[in-house]
Scaffold this active site. Structure first.
Site, PDB file in Angstrom:
ATOM      1  CB  THR A 150      -0.996   0.120   1.306  1.00 36.89           C
ATOM      2  OG1 THR A 150      -0.270  -0.201   2.551  1.00 36.89           O
ATOM      3  CG2 THR A 150      -1.756  -1.123   1.057  1.00 36.89           C
TER       4      THR A 150
ATOM      5  CG  HIS B  94       7.539  -0.524   3.608  1.00 35.06           C
ATOM      6  ND1 HIS B  94       7.054  -0.145   2.493  1.00 35.06           N
ATOM      7  CD2 HIS B  94       6.444  -1.530   4.134  1.00 35.06           C
ATOM      8  CE1 HIS B  94       5.784  -0.664   2.271  1.00 35.06           C
ATOM      9  NE2 HIS B  94       5.263  -1.514   3.303  1.00 35.06           N
TER      10      HIS B  94
ATOM     11  CG  HIS C  97       5.777  -5.289   7.323  1.00 33.19           C
ATOM     12  ND1 HIS C  97       4.745  -4.396   7.404  1.00 33.19           N
ATOM     13  CD2 HIS C  97       5.600  -4.942   5.716  1.00 33.19           C
ATOM     14  CE1 HIS C  97       3.968  -4.011   6.908  1.00 33.19           C
ATOM     15  NE2 HIS C  97       4.395  -4.299   5.481  1.00 33.19           N
TER      16      HIS C  97
HETATM   17  P1  5GP Z   1       2.460  -2.366   2.929  1.00 33.94           P
HETATM   18  O1  5GP Z   1       0.841  -2.563   3.016  1.00 33.94           O
HETATM   19  O2  5GP Z   1       2.718  -1.361   1.833  1.00 33.94           O
HETATM   20  O3  5GP Z   1       3.155  -3.584   3.021  1.00 33.94           O
HETATM   21  O4  5GP Z   1       2.748  -1.679   4.310  1.00 33.94           O
HETATM   22  C1  5GP Z   1       2.292  -0.504   4.831  1.00 33.94           C
HETATM   23  C2  5GP Z   1       2.421  -0.535   6.158  1.00 33.94           C
HETATM   24  O5  5GP Z   1       2.389   1.067   6.516  1.00 33.94           O
HETATM   25  C3  5GP Z   1       1.073  -0.717   6.744  1.00 33.94           C
HETATM   26  O6  5GP Z   1       1.292  -1.714   7.713  1.00 33.94           O
HETATM   27  C4  5GP Z   1       0.483   0.701   7.463  1.00 33.94           C
HETATM   28  O7  5GP Z   1      -0.219   0.272   8.542  1.00 33.94           O
HETATM   29  C5  5GP Z   1       1.645   1.228   7.698  1.00 33.94           C
HETATM   30  N1  5GP Z   1       1.422   2.910   7.592  1.00 33.94           N
HETATM   31  C6  5GP Z   1       0.549   3.379   6.601  1.00 33.94           C
HETATM   32  N2  5GP Z   1       0.599   4.883   7.032  1.00 33.94           N
HETATM   33  C7  5GP Z   1       1.380   5.074   8.089  1.00 33.94           C
HETATM   34  C8  5GP Z   1       1.678   6.025   8.962  1.00 33.94           C
HETATM   35  O8  5GP Z   1       1.269   7.290   8.442  1.00 33.94           O
HETATM   36  N3  5GP Z   1       2.344   6.003   9.952  1.00 33.94           N
HETATM   37  C9  5GP Z   1       2.870   4.530  10.307  1.00 33.94           C
HETATM   38  N4  5GP Z   1       3.627   4.463  11.328  1.00 33.94           N
HETATM   39  N5  5GP Z   1       2.557   3.643   9.676  1.00 33.94           N
HETATM   40  C10 5GP Z   1       1.779   3.717   8.466  1.00 33.94           C
END
Ligand code: 5GP
Ligand code: ZN
Length: 117
Positions: A94, A99, A101
């Protein structure tokens, strides 16, 4: 990069709960934690995803992975942890700033951290 939420977090435009920082890496707690410890480890320079790692920028990904063990020790994840990188739509990525996790602090379920969408 403009309009990148993680670039804004790195440069302080958006607040974050920082757990680690060095020359190349910034790490902060996920806003929607999916484990007792859920930290996002990002390179300070913008790379969109694993799909964009190249010979020119792969050191940035390496620096993130170097930080994993350090952060796990800071967070006392002695029982182990999981490192996940969603890449592209099908994986549920998203935020298009690379990044990793880092999840731990409890026994983890078989599959977690699919993007919110
Ligand atoms: P993805 O879905 O791209 O692997 O992970 C994006 C992550 O970023 C999600 O787990 C989401 O909760 C986290 N995230 C999105 N916006 C923010 C934010 O403004 N601050 C923080 N600390 N995490 C965020
Ligand atoms: Zn960015």
């Amino acid at each position: 990069m403009e309009n990148c939420i993680f670039c804004k977090i790195i440069n302080g435009e958006i607040p974050s709960d920082k757990v680690y920082e060095d020359e190349h890496v910034y790490a902060f707690r996920d806003i929607e934690p999916q484990a007792p410890v859920h930290i996002l480890i990002v390179p300070k320079d913008h790379v969109a995803s694993v799909a964009d790692i190249s010979a020119e920028n792969s050191h940035l990904a390496a620096k993130c992975l170097e930080a994993v063990g350090k952060i796990a020790r800071i967070e006392n994840l002695s029982g182990g942890y999981r490192v996940i990188t969603n890449t592209g739509r099908d994986a549920g990525q998203t935020v298009f700033h690379l990044h990793f996790h880092l999840l731990g602090g409890a026994e983890l379920p078989a599959m977690i951290v699919r993007g919110a969408g």
